[in-house]
Design a protein around this motif. Structure first.
Motif, PDB file in Angstrom:
ATOM      1  N   GLY A   1       0.822  -1.207   0.000  1.00 21.70           N
ATOM      2  CA  GLY A   1       0.000   0.000   0.000  1.00 21.70           C
ATOM      3  C   GLY A   1       0.857   1.258   0.000  1.00 21.70           C
ATOM      4  O   GLY A   1       0.547   2.243  -0.677  1.00 21.70           O
ATOM      5  N   HIS A   2       1.953   1.211   0.768  1.00 24.28           N
ATOM      6  CA  HIS A   2       2.861   2.363   0.811  1.00 24.28           C
ATOM      7  C   HIS A   2       3.538   2.552  -0.548  1.00 24.28           C
ATOM      8  O   HIS A   2       3.637   3.673  -1.040  1.00 24.28           O
ATOM      9  CB  HIS A   2       3.901   2.179   1.916  1.00 24.28           C
ATOM     10  CG  HIS A   2       4.740   3.385   2.140  1.00 24.28           C
ATOM     11  ND1 HIS A   2       4.285   4.489   2.799  1.00 24.28           N
ATOM     12  CD2 HIS A   2       6.007   3.665   1.770  1.00 24.28           C
ATOM     13  CE1 HIS A   2       5.238   5.409   2.830  1.00 24.28           C
ATOM     14  NE2 HIS A   2       6.290   4.925   2.212  1.00 24.28           N
TER      15      HIS A   2
ATOM     16  N   SER B   1       2.412   1.701  -3.430  1.00 22.88           N
ATOM     17  CA  SER B   1       1.412   2.222  -4.350  1.00 22.88           C
ATOM     18  C   SER B   1       1.294   3.740  -4.213  1.00 22.88           C
ATOM     19  O   SER B   1       1.228   4.471  -5.204  1.00 22.88           O
ATOM     20  CB  SER B   1       0.061   1.553  -4.085  1.00 22.88           C
ATOM     21  OG  SER B   1      -0.932   2.111  -4.911  1.00 22.88           O
ATOM     22  N   LYS B   2       1.274   4.220  -2.978  1.00 22.59           N
ATOM     23  CA  LYS B   2       1.197   5.664  -2.741  1.00 22.59           C
ATOM     24  C   LYS B   2       2.461   6.376  -3.211  1.00 22.59           C
ATOM     25  O   LYS B   2       2.404   7.498  -3.715  1.00 22.59           O
ATOM     26  CB  LYS B   2       0.941   5.947  -1.266  1.00 22.59           C
ATOM     27  CG  LYS B   2      -0.463   5.562  -0.838  1.00 22.59           C
ATOM     28  CD  LYS B   2      -0.681   5.784   0.636  1.00 22.59           C
ATOM     29  CE  LYS B   2      -2.086   5.312   1.015  1.00 22.59           C
ATOM     30  NZ  LYS B   2      -2.316   5.416   2.459  1.00 22.59           N
TER      31      LYS B   2
ATOM     32  N   ARG C   1       2.243   6.884  -6.875  1.00 22.62           N
ATOM     33  CA  ARG C   1       1.298   7.948  -7.226  1.00 22.62           C
ATOM     34  C   ARG C   1       1.765   9.325  -6.750  1.00 22.62           C
ATOM     35  O   ARG C   1       1.068  10.312  -6.958  1.00 22.62           O
ATOM     36  CB  ARG C   1      -0.079   7.638  -6.637  1.00 22.62           C
ATOM     37  CG  ARG C   1      -0.721   6.414  -7.265  1.00 22.62           C
ATOM     38  CD  ARG C   1      -2.178   6.251  -6.856  1.00 22.62           C
ATOM     39  NE  ARG C   1      -2.415   6.373  -5.429  1.00 22.62           N
ATOM     40  CZ  ARG C   1      -2.622   5.351  -4.587  1.00 22.62           C
ATOM     41  NH1 ARG C   1      -2.610   4.126  -5.049  1.00 22.62           N
ATOM     42  NH2 ARG C   1      -2.855   5.567  -3.313  1.00 22.62           N
TER      43      ARG C   1
ATOM     44  N   GLN D   1       2.148  10.281  -3.621  1.00 24.96           N
ATOM     45  CA  GLN D   1       1.484  10.686  -2.383  1.00 24.96           C
ATOM     46  C   GLN D   1       2.348  10.465  -1.142  1.00 24.96           C
ATOM     47  O   GLN D   1       2.066  11.015  -0.093  1.00 24.96           O
ATOM     48  CB  GLN D   1       0.171   9.924  -2.222  1.00 24.96           C
ATOM     49  CG  GLN D   1      -0.826  10.235  -3.314  1.00 24.96           C
ATOM     50  CD  GLN D   1      -2.068   9.364  -3.234  1.00 24.96           C
ATOM     51  OE1 GLN D   1      -2.095   8.341  -2.552  1.00 24.96           O
ATOM     52  NE2 GLN D   1      -3.098   9.769  -3.946  1.00 24.96           N
ATOM     53  N   LYS D   2       3.352   9.638  -1.242  1.00 23.75           N
ATOM     54  CA  LYS D   2       4.260   9.337  -0.127  1.00 23.75           C
ATOM     55  C   LYS D   2       5.684   9.317  -0.641  1.00 23.75           C
ATOM     56  O   LYS D   2       5.927   9.289  -1.847  1.00 23.75           O
ATOM     57  CB  LYS D   2       3.941   7.965   0.497  1.00 23.75           C
ATOM     58  CG  LYS D   2       2.617   7.876   1.187  1.00 23.75           C
ATOM     59  CD  LYS D   2       2.688   8.532   2.536  1.00 23.75           C
ATOM     60  CE  LYS D   2       1.381   8.344   3.286  1.00 23.75           C
ATOM     61  NZ  LYS D   2       1.438   8.905   4.624  1.00 23.75           N
TER      62      LYS D   2
ATOM     63  N   SER E   1       6.327   3.416   8.371  1.00 24.12           N
ATOM     64  CA  SER E   1       5.813   3.503   6.996  1.00 24.12           C
ATOM     65  C   SER E   1       6.818   4.094   6.022  1.00 24.12           C
ATOM     66  O   SER E   1       6.453   4.798   5.099  1.00 24.12           O
ATOM     67  CB  SER E   1       4.515   4.332   6.954  1.00 24.12           C
ATOM     68  OG  SER E   1       3.554   3.762   7.786  1.00 24.12           O
TER      69      SER E   1
ATOM     70  N   GLU F   1       8.653   6.620   6.159  1.00 22.28           N
ATOM     71  CA  GLU F   1       8.675   8.073   6.043  1.00 22.28           C
ATOM     72  C   GLU F   1      10.117   8.542   6.127  1.00 22.28           C
ATOM     73  O   GLU F   1      10.903   8.000   6.884  1.00 22.28           O
ATOM     74  CB  GLU F   1       7.904   8.723   7.199  1.00 22.28           C
ATOM     75  CG  GLU F   1       6.417   8.548   7.124  1.00 22.28           C
ATOM     76  CD  GLU F   1       5.736   9.264   8.278  1.00 22.28           C
ATOM     77  OE1 GLU F   1       5.953  10.484   8.423  1.00 22.28           O
ATOM     78  OE2 GLU F   1       5.025   8.601   9.019  1.00 22.28           O
TER      79      GLU F   1
END
Length: 108
Positions: A37-38, A40-41, A44, A46-47, A92, A94
């Motif tokens: 999920g991370h 994928s972001k 895109r 987003q992360k 995550s 970050e």
């Protein structure tokens, strides 16, 4: 002079590389040790990924030049950990920055 315009299909660069290698998102995420999920972001926009995660992802995708550019930074972090230096970590994947350290309560 007439110039024909050909529509260009825009894909985010990471996704384009992964697709060009014929690899699925879950496969790449698993091999790189990143949550699907991370990732994928990240694809895109987003992360963001930490340097360590980006290094692992570059290795999985066969981006050897990028992986070699990141190696000194990954080795520096590993050497710091081995020497007993407390390096703040983020969840995550970050990137570590001042706000992340405050959020996790790991200020020096």
């Amino acid at each position: 002079m007439r110039i024909d315009s050909t529509p260009v299909q825009h894909r985010p660069p990471l996704r384009a590389v992964r697709a060009a290698r014929g690899m699925g998102l879950r496969e790449v995420a698993e091999r790189a040790g990143i949550d699907p999920g991370h990732l994928s972001k990240v694809e895109r926009g987003q992360k963001q990924l930490s340097v360590d995660s980006l290094h692992r992802l570059a290795a999985v995708l066969g981006l050897h030049e990028l992986a070699s550019l990141l190696t000194p930074y990954v080795q520096k972090a590993q050497n710091s950990d081995a020497a007993g230096g407390a390096t703040p970590t983020a969840s995550s994947d970050e990137p570590i920055n001042e706000s992340t350290a405050k959020k996790t309560g790991e200020n020096s």
